[in-house]
Design an enzyme around this catalytic site. Structure first.
Site, PDB file in Angstrom:
ATOM      1  N   TYR A  66       0.660  -1.247   0.049  1.00 20.13           N
ATOM      2  CA  TYR A  66      -0.069  -0.171  -0.072  1.00 20.13           C
ATOM      3  C   TYR A  66       0.830   1.211  -0.090  1.00 20.13           C
ATOM      4  CZ  TYR A  66      -2.523   3.998   1.648  1.00 20.13           C
ATOM      5  OH  TYR A  66      -2.766   5.280   1.785  1.00 20.13           O
ATOM      6  N   HIS A  84      -2.558   0.504   6.947  1.00 21.09           N
ATOM      7  CA  HIS A  84      -3.942   0.266   6.060  1.00 21.09           C
ATOM      8  C   HIS A  84      -4.668  -0.931   6.175  1.00 21.09           C
ATOM      9  CE1 HIS A  84      -5.975   1.760   2.067  1.00 21.09           C
ATOM     10  NE2 HIS A  84      -5.366   2.676   2.536  1.00 21.09           N
ATOM     11  N   GLU A 130      -0.865   4.456  11.504  1.00 18.30           N
ATOM     12  CA  GLU A 130      -2.239   4.386  11.243  1.00 18.30           C
ATOM     13  C   GLU A 130      -2.797   3.236  10.834  1.00 18.30           C
ATOM     14  OE1 GLU A 130      -2.301   7.359   7.619  1.00 18.30           O
ATOM     15  OE2 GLU A 130      -4.458   6.612   7.297  1.00 18.30           O
ATOM     16  N   ARG A 167      -8.912  10.314  12.457  1.00 19.45           N
ATOM     17  CA  ARG A 167      -8.091  10.295  10.895  1.00 19.45           C
ATOM     18  C   ARG A 167      -9.437  10.247  10.133  1.00 19.45           C
ATOM     19  NH1 ARG A 167      -4.782  11.214   7.702  1.00 19.45           N
ATOM     20  NH2 ARG A 167      -4.668   9.814   6.259  1.00 19.45           N
ATOM     21  N   ASP A 189      -8.199  11.818  -3.236  1.00 22.47           N
ATOM     22  CA  ASP A 189      -9.260  11.709  -3.489  1.00 22.47           C
ATOM     23  C   ASP A 189     -10.283  12.371  -2.750  1.00 22.47           C
ATOM     24  OD1 ASP A 189      -8.745  10.320  -1.254  1.00 22.47           O
ATOM     25  OD2 ASP A 189      -8.914   8.404  -2.038  1.00 22.47           O
ATOM     26  N   GLU A 199      -2.816  15.928   6.582  1.00 27.97           N
ATOM     27  CA  GLU A 199      -2.291  15.070   5.416  1.00 27.97           C
ATOM     28  C   GLU A 199      -2.065  15.947   4.168  1.00 27.97           C
ATOM     29  OE1 GLU A 199      -4.468  11.838   4.098  1.00 27.97           O
ATOM     30  OE2 GLU A 199      -2.514  11.016   2.983  1.00 27.97           O
TER      31      GLU A 199
HETATM   32 MG    MG Z   1      -4.725   5.979   5.561  1.00 30.20          MG
END
Ligand code: MG
Length: 445
Positions: free
Chosen positions: A196, A245, A269, A316, A349, A372
């Site tokens: 990822y 992820h 994360e 998040r 996105d 981010e």
């Molecule tokens: Mg993420």
């Protein structure tokens, strides 16, 4: 008691002159008399200037030139957000006041009866953020002012450094550090595998199928090695972030969080998936590695226990996925009381309108943690005029009223959904494909 006496008393109480008190009273009367703008139309702008499908809601009011934009970006099922807005939300909103944001949010949230799904939450977010934009334009203020004003001058961001191998990641990280970034997310590929957020090499691994391959243990040992190299090459001062992820088992995630603790990550994360959030209690008990979680969250049932029990350090959430600014400012307020900080999801996105919404929350919430970051492409800036700017690793809000963003709809139409998509992504209408272990078992994306 006559009006003059009342004004004198009001002036004395407020320590202003009777003339100023009269002016204030006139302004207040004018505001009370001003009719609420009514919603005249709800449209969805469908554009993909950087290749990712970005549905953006536009609300027009019955007042000339008063409109607003909201991010409804669920890029993996973007086409479904469009009819959700046009066929179900638009009829509920036509003729309704455009200045009742929370009331409108509650109405839309409850009107589908079944709720907390990603398509409808994003559709609601498009409306919610457009109404915040409209309110900012009415007030002549950027939205962060409506939320209470700045708690900080600018928004500290992290950059993405990724590559197929360690030297590529280090080179990218050093480049960002030279540009002033103090926070870097590091991700490295695993030879032959679909890691990822990292580049892929040409190596082919043996598998019992033809889909992209991912093996958790191979990834975990590469990721740990990456932290060791990064601390040696980048020094102790830079903050390092990493996203698992949700691709490994909970007990593997627990082991990684313990092993990586000595490299002092800023956060790790999504160590587990939303289905496994009760594992946070065990991870928390084992190490002091800061934990970030929530970009896949849709429902208060997911984030409330983690915040309430102080099991994570950073929330998040993908703001549009939770329904927009209205629910997320409440999440932030709850998190502040529990010592949890914000780290809103902000990759490509999310539309520039969504990034502007993130930044408004970042500036106005005391418990901001990190954002981010994103540097917008030329095509994105061609469509979205007034994109937030980045300098020295900080995001700066556009100071124009509302989000400060104007969508050039002619430019948006040049890049319809599907622009720049190829192969599997085109066939899947912008959706993601599959990733499997060597034996064919599906891996969470
Ligand atoms: Mg993420």
């Amino acid at each position: 008691m006559n009006r003059r006496t009342l004004l004198s008393m009001a002036a004395a109480a407020a320590a202003i002159s009777p003339r100023e008190a009269a002016a204030q009273e006139r302004a207040a009367r004018a505001t009370r008399a001003m009719p609420s703008p009514k919603i005249k139309d709800v449209q969805v702008i469908q554009t993909a200037p950087a290749g990712l499908r970005l549905p953006v809601v536009k609300i027009l009011t019955d007042q000339d030139g008063l409109y607003g934009y909201g991010c409804a970006c669920y890029t993996q099922r973007a086409d479904l957000v469009v009819p959700a807005v046009e066929r179900y939300i638009r009829p509920l909103l036509i003729g309704k006041p455009a200045d009742r944001i929370d009331d409108t949010w509650q109405m839309l949230y409850n009107s589908s009866y079944w709720r907390n799904g990603p398509v409808l939450n994003n559709a609601i977010s498009g409306v919610d953020e457009a109404l915040w934009d409209i309110k900012g334009r009415m007030a002549g203020m950027p939205v962060y002012q409506l939320l209470g004003g700045k708690c900080r001058e600018a928004v500290d961001c992290y950059a993405h450094s990724s590559g197929a191998d360690f030297p590529q990641v280090m080179e990218s990280a050093k480049g960002y550090m030279a540009k002033g970034y103090r926070h870097i997310r590091i991700q490295v590929g695993v030879p032959g595998m679909a890691g990822y957020g990292a580049g892929r090499s040409d190596v082919k691994v043996q598998a019992l199928h033809s889909a992209p391959v991912f093996e958790p243990e191979a990834y975990l040992s590469r990721a740990l090695k990456l932290f060791e190299i990064a601390r040696k090459e980048l020094g102790d001062e830079v903050e390092l972030l990493h996203d698992i992820h949700e691709r490994v088992s909970p007990v593997q995630a627990m082991r990684f969080c313990k092993d990586v603790e000595k490299y002092r990550p800023f956060f790790i994360e999504d160590p587990v998936s939303p289905e496994d959030i009760t594992w946070f209690r065990h991870i928390r008990a084992q190490c002091t590695t800061p934990l970030a979680m929530g970009e896949l969250f849709n429902s208060p049932h997911e984030w409330v226990p983690l915040i309430h029990e102080r099991l994570i350090d950073y929330i998040r959430i993908h703001v549009s996925q939770a329904g927009g600014v209205t629910p997320c400012r409440k999440v932030a307020a709850m998190a502040e009381l529990m010592g949890v900080k914000t780290a809103w999801h902000g990759p490509g996105d999310v539309s520039p309108v969504g990034h502007a919404a993130n930044i408004a929350l970042d500036l106005a919430c005391y418990n901001f943690g990190i954002q981010e970051g994103r540097v917008f492409t030329e095509r994105e800036q061609e469509v979205f005029h007034g994109c937030p700017k980045t300098e020295n690793g900080y995001f700066y809000a556009n100071e124009a009223p509302g989000w400060g963003i104007e969508v050039d709809e002619k430019a948006a139409a040049k890049y319809p959904f599907g622009s720049f998509e190829q192969g599997e992504r085109k066939r899947l209408n912008g959706g993601w494909g599959e990733v499997r272990r060597r034996d064919g078992t599906i891996i969470k994306q």
